[in-house]
Every structure is written in C-alpha cells, then in structure tokens.
Design a protein around this motif. Sequence first.
Motif, PDB file in Angstrom:
ATOM      1  N   PRO A 148       0.822  -1.217   0.000  1.00  0.00           N
ATOM      2  CA  PRO A 148       0.000   0.000   0.000  1.00  0.00           C
ATOM      3  C   PRO A 148       0.849   1.258   0.000  1.00  0.00           C
ATOM      4  CG  PRO A 148       0.021  -1.001   2.175  1.00  0.00           C
ATOM      5  CD  PRO A 148       0.686  -1.981   1.255  1.00  0.00           C
ATOM      6  N   VAL A 149       0.448   2.219  -0.824  1.00  0.00           N
ATOM      7  CA  VAL A 149       1.133   3.503  -0.921  1.00  0.00           C
ATOM      8  C   VAL A 149       0.460   4.490   0.031  1.00  0.00           C
ATOM      9  CG1 VAL A 149       1.669   5.446  -2.448  1.00  0.00           C
ATOM     10  CG2 VAL A 149       1.850   3.097  -3.288  1.00  0.00           C
ATOM     11  N   THR A 150       1.252   5.132   0.869  1.00  0.00           N
ATOM     12  CA  THR A 150       0.707   6.098   1.820  1.00  0.00           C
ATOM     13  C   THR A 150       0.923   7.534   1.379  1.00  0.00           C
ATOM     14  OG1 THR A 150       2.782   6.010   3.085  1.00  0.00           O
ATOM     15  CG2 THR A 150       0.982   4.549   3.785  1.00  0.00           C
ATOM     16  N   ASP A 151       1.908   7.769   0.523  1.00  0.00           N
ATOM     17  CA  ASP A 151       2.221   9.144   0.159  1.00  0.00           C
ATOM     18  C   ASP A 151       3.090   9.150  -1.094  1.00  0.00           C
ATOM     19  OD1 ASP A 151       2.189  11.879   0.415  1.00  0.00           O
ATOM     20  OD2 ASP A 151       3.502  11.967   2.164  1.00  0.00           O
ATOM     21  N   VAL A 152       2.886  10.144  -1.935  1.00  0.00           N
ATOM     22  CA  VAL A 152       3.773  10.388  -3.072  1.00  0.00           C
ATOM     23  C   VAL A 152       4.067  11.880  -3.107  1.00  0.00           C
ATOM     24  CG1 VAL A 152       4.065  10.350  -5.575  1.00  0.00           C
ATOM     25  CG2 VAL A 152       2.927   8.435  -4.428  1.00  0.00           C
ATOM     26  N   ASN A 153       5.326  12.234  -2.971  1.00  0.00           N
ATOM     27  CA  ASN A 153       5.755  13.636  -3.046  1.00  0.00           C
ATOM     28  C   ASN A 153       6.414  13.861  -4.400  1.00  0.00           C
ATOM     29  OD1 ASN A 153       5.073  14.415  -0.283  1.00  0.00           O
ATOM     30  ND2 ASN A 153       6.687  12.975   0.299  1.00  0.00           N
ATOM     31  N   PRO A 154       5.808  14.652  -5.277  1.00  0.00           N
ATOM     32  CA  PRO A 154       6.356  14.835  -6.632  1.00  0.00           C
ATOM     33  C   PRO A 154       7.485  15.863  -6.680  1.00  0.00           C
ATOM     34  CG  PRO A 154       4.250  15.952  -6.444  1.00  0.00           C
ATOM     35  CD  PRO A 154       4.492  15.287  -5.123  1.00  0.00           C
ATOM     36  N   ARG A 155       8.564  15.566  -5.979  1.00  0.00           N
ATOM     37  CA  ARG A 155       9.755  16.417  -5.913  1.00  0.00           C
ATOM     38  C   ARG A 155      10.889  15.554  -5.381  1.00  0.00           C
ATOM     39  NH1 ARG A 155      10.009  16.718  -0.525  1.00  0.00           N
ATOM     40  NH2 ARG A 155       8.077  16.960   0.670  1.00  0.00           N
ATOM     41  N   PHE A 156      12.095  16.124  -5.317  1.00  0.00           N
ATOM     42  CA  PHE A 156      13.198  15.397  -4.706  1.00  0.00           C
ATOM     43  C   PHE A 156      12.899  15.206  -3.221  1.00  0.00           C
ATOM     44  CE2 PHE A 156      15.721  17.252  -8.305  1.00  0.00           C
ATOM     45  CZ  PHE A 156      16.077  16.038  -8.879  1.00  0.00           C
ATOM     46  N   GLY A 157      13.087  14.000  -2.716  1.00  0.00           N
ATOM     47  CA  GLY A 157      12.782  13.688  -1.334  1.00  0.00           C
ATOM     48  C   GLY A 157      13.866  14.152  -0.373  1.00  0.00           C
ATOM     49  N   GLY A 158      13.523  14.102   0.915  1.00  0.00           N
ATOM     50  CA  GLY A 158      14.485  14.493   1.932  1.00  0.00           C
ATOM     51  C   GLY A 158      15.697  13.580   1.973  1.00  0.00           C
ATOM     52  N   GLY A 159      15.534  12.335   1.522  1.00  0.00           N
ATOM     53  CA  GLY A 159      16.655  11.391   1.507  1.00  0.00           C
ATOM     54  C   GLY A 159      17.453  11.434   0.213  1.00  0.00           C
ATOM     55  N   PHE A 160      17.384  12.535  -0.526  1.00  0.00           N
ATOM     56  CA  PHE A 160      18.054  12.686  -1.820  1.00  0.00           C
ATOM     57  C   PHE A 160      19.510  12.217  -1.835  1.00  0.00           C
ATOM     58  CE2 PHE A 160      20.836  15.413  -4.410  1.00  0.00           C
ATOM     59  CZ  PHE A 160      20.342  15.191  -5.685  1.00  0.00           C
ATOM     60  N   PRO A 161      20.321  12.472  -0.797  1.00  0.00           N
ATOM     61  CA  PRO A 161      21.728  12.052  -0.868  1.00  0.00           C
ATOM     62  C   PRO A 161      21.920  10.549  -1.055  1.00  0.00           C
ATOM     63  CG  PRO A 161      21.433  13.647   0.887  1.00  0.00           C
ATOM     64  CD  PRO A 161      20.053  13.267   0.428  1.00  0.00           C
ATOM     65  N   LEU A 162      20.973   9.738  -0.569  1.00  0.00           N
ATOM     66  CA  LEU A 162      21.151   8.287  -0.668  1.00  0.00           C
ATOM     67  C   LEU A 162      21.025   7.773  -2.102  1.00  0.00           C
ATOM     68  CD1 LEU A 162      21.665   5.526   0.430  1.00  0.00           C
ATOM     69  CD2 LEU A 162      19.363   5.474   1.392  1.00  0.00           C
ATOM     70  N   PRO A 163      19.931   8.028  -2.816  1.00  0.00           N
ATOM     71  CA  PRO A 163      19.898   7.572  -4.213  1.00  0.00           C
ATOM     72  C   PRO A 163      20.991   8.214  -5.056  1.00  0.00           C
ATOM     73  CG  PRO A 163      18.027   9.009  -3.729  1.00  0.00           C
ATOM     74  CD  PRO A 163      18.647   8.653  -2.415  1.00  0.00           C
ATOM     75  N   LEU A 164      21.403   9.426  -4.722  1.00  0.00           N
ATOM     76  CA  LEU A 164      22.509  10.053  -5.451  1.00  0.00           C
ATOM     77  C   LEU A 164      23.773   9.236  -5.287  1.00  0.00           C
ATOM     78  CD1 LEU A 164      23.437  12.628  -7.072  1.00  0.00           C
ATOM     79  CD2 LEU A 164      24.173  13.534  -4.841  1.00  0.00           C
ATOM     80  N   ALA A 165      24.084   8.863  -4.035  1.00  0.00           N
ATOM     81  CA  ALA A 165      25.285   8.063  -3.778  1.00  0.00           C
ATOM     82  C   ALA A 165      25.176   6.662  -4.367  1.00  0.00           C
ATOM     83  CB  ALA A 165      25.534   7.986  -2.272  1.00  0.00           C
TER      84      ALA A 165
END
Length: 337
Positions: free
Chosen positions: A266-283
């Motif tokens: 189940p999906v609880t939320d979708v934020n259509p922007r860069f997320g607060g955890g951006f550094p992790l997928p970047l790394a």
Amino acid sequence: MEALLREGRLPSASVTAVLFTCAGQRVDIVTAFGRAGATTIASDVDRLAPALYHADRKALVPRVDDPGYVAALAALVAEHDVRLVVPLTDLDQEILSEHRSELAPALVLAPAPEICRTMGDKYLAHAFFVERGIDSPRTWLPGDVPADARYPLLVKVREGFGSRHIYRADDEEQLAFFLRYTTVDSMVQELCLGEEFSIDVFCDLDGRCLNAIPRTMIQSKGGESIKGMSIRDAELVEHGARVAEAIGIVGPANVQCFREPDGALPVTDVNPRFGGGFPLPLAAGSRYPELALALARGERPEPRLGDYRAGVVMTRFFSDLCLVGDGVLRPVEAKDA
C-alpha cells in the motif's frame, strides 16, 4: 549519442543554468547539480537560507503567495538564461506548474498542476490511488469512519509535510479525542503493519519512469529520512515505476509504501519532488541531476530501471554555515578570522 543514452551515460554539453526555488536548506541538491555541471541559481525569501550560499548565484524573492512571485522568478530566468527550474518544496510546485509558460524557455521540473494539487491533499491522493488500482490503506474523512475500522488508526493532516499533526488512536475514545484536539483539516487512515520503504523515482517529460531506487527507513525525524540503505528489490523497483507512471510524474518523486504481512504494497504518500533522503539515491548512482539536465537540453534518456548500487547506507548530521558582511552577507573565510 543514442548508444550513450541507452547505456545510461549522458554526453557532455554546454553548461545549463538551473534555478532552484524555495531553496531553504537543500544544500545537498544545489551542490549535486553543480557537480553535474550546472550553473546554480538559488532563490528564497529568507536571506539566511543556507542553500543560497552554496549556489553560484543567489536571489531573494517575494513569498510564494505574493502576486509578484512568478514575475520575480521570470526575471531571474531571463537574467541568467535559465533552462531548468526545480522547485524544492511543496510550497510553490503547483504555482510554477500552472505558470510554466511564463517561465519559458526554462523547463519547469514538475508534473501537471492537477497532479501537484492532488498529491498535496493526502485524502484526494488516496482516492486517486484507489481509482487507478494502486493499493492504499483504508482512509476516511472524520465523519465516515466505519464500525469495522481496524485499530490502531491514524489521524493525519490532509495537507502538510514533515509528519506534523499525525496522531495514533488505539481505540474509539482516542480517535474521538484526537479529532477534537487537532487544529487542521484531517483524515483517518488505518495504520500499516509492515515495514516501510521509500522509492526515489525519476520520470521523463512523457511520464516514463527512467529509474526507481528503493531504500529502507532505518530512522526518520520530522518526516525526513535520517538513516537508510539502498536495497536490491525488484518488486519495489517495479512498484515504484508503476505508481509513478500511473500518476503522471514528471521529474523526481518519492513514493512511500509499506510491505504488509500479506505481501501487499500500500502507498501512503507520493511527493512529486526530490525527497528528503536525496543524498542516498545520489550516492547509489541515480544520476538524477544529470537526467534532469538532459531533459532541459531536449534529450530523451532511455529508462535504466534497476541500474543503481544496493547496500549504500546514509546517515545524516547537522551542519552549519557562518556568515559575515555589512549589509550583504557572505560565508566566513580565513581572512575574516
């Protein structure tokens, strides 16, 4: 060039100017675009917003609800030959999407206004998910909670961010109390019982998902990921891509979901922007800044779902920036000591 794009390697090109709005504390995003080769222009209403001082250029602009806000951004687009506008919060995303023609020729990295509006209202988002066959926890308006609702239930703000105004009710008495206690327009949602995951996705201008990187939520604070790890999970990658494409995401988004004991997601939320955890997928190798710059140059990168490094762990910390100046602030340098 097509071969390079198929392989996920983006060709070098002339420098692209990028305008970041509501830059705030998002130093991580501004500097990542700089490392990707962009000229960065950060804007904010607050002269003490840290991201302003980590960009190549900075600008103070009116509040997002000021009638002159869009015009101020349009002036920056013209002055700096901006080719990409990246909203960094929910505050002005819908505004910029609605007024994208006034910011031309810059590309506004956001989905259609109605998508921004719907994802910004968590109850409307839930109804949207259900309508499109996306699993979502049972959710009701305060007066519609049925007798068979499974406790615990969450009283959640409909519009907001940072996990504010969320209360757990373990029984009917607590539910009634928190519905009286909360000061904001709220909804009621069944509490998910499984493990929570975030999936950072990026889609092109046609809504094709170019990549989806799932991560664990080891620790969160104020609704923002503090510790997490990228994981190899084909089901979550496929789920994130399907959700993003069903919604019509353009650019980045963060999909939040649970893996329930019965295997549902189940999906609880979708934020259509860069997320607060951006550094992790970047790394982990997302190359989302490079993909955004490619879109601004009119290119069409091919999807590369699953192309990332699993096992990358992020642990975040506070940092600081000290400023000096008479009227015009600048970062402290050795000569100021």
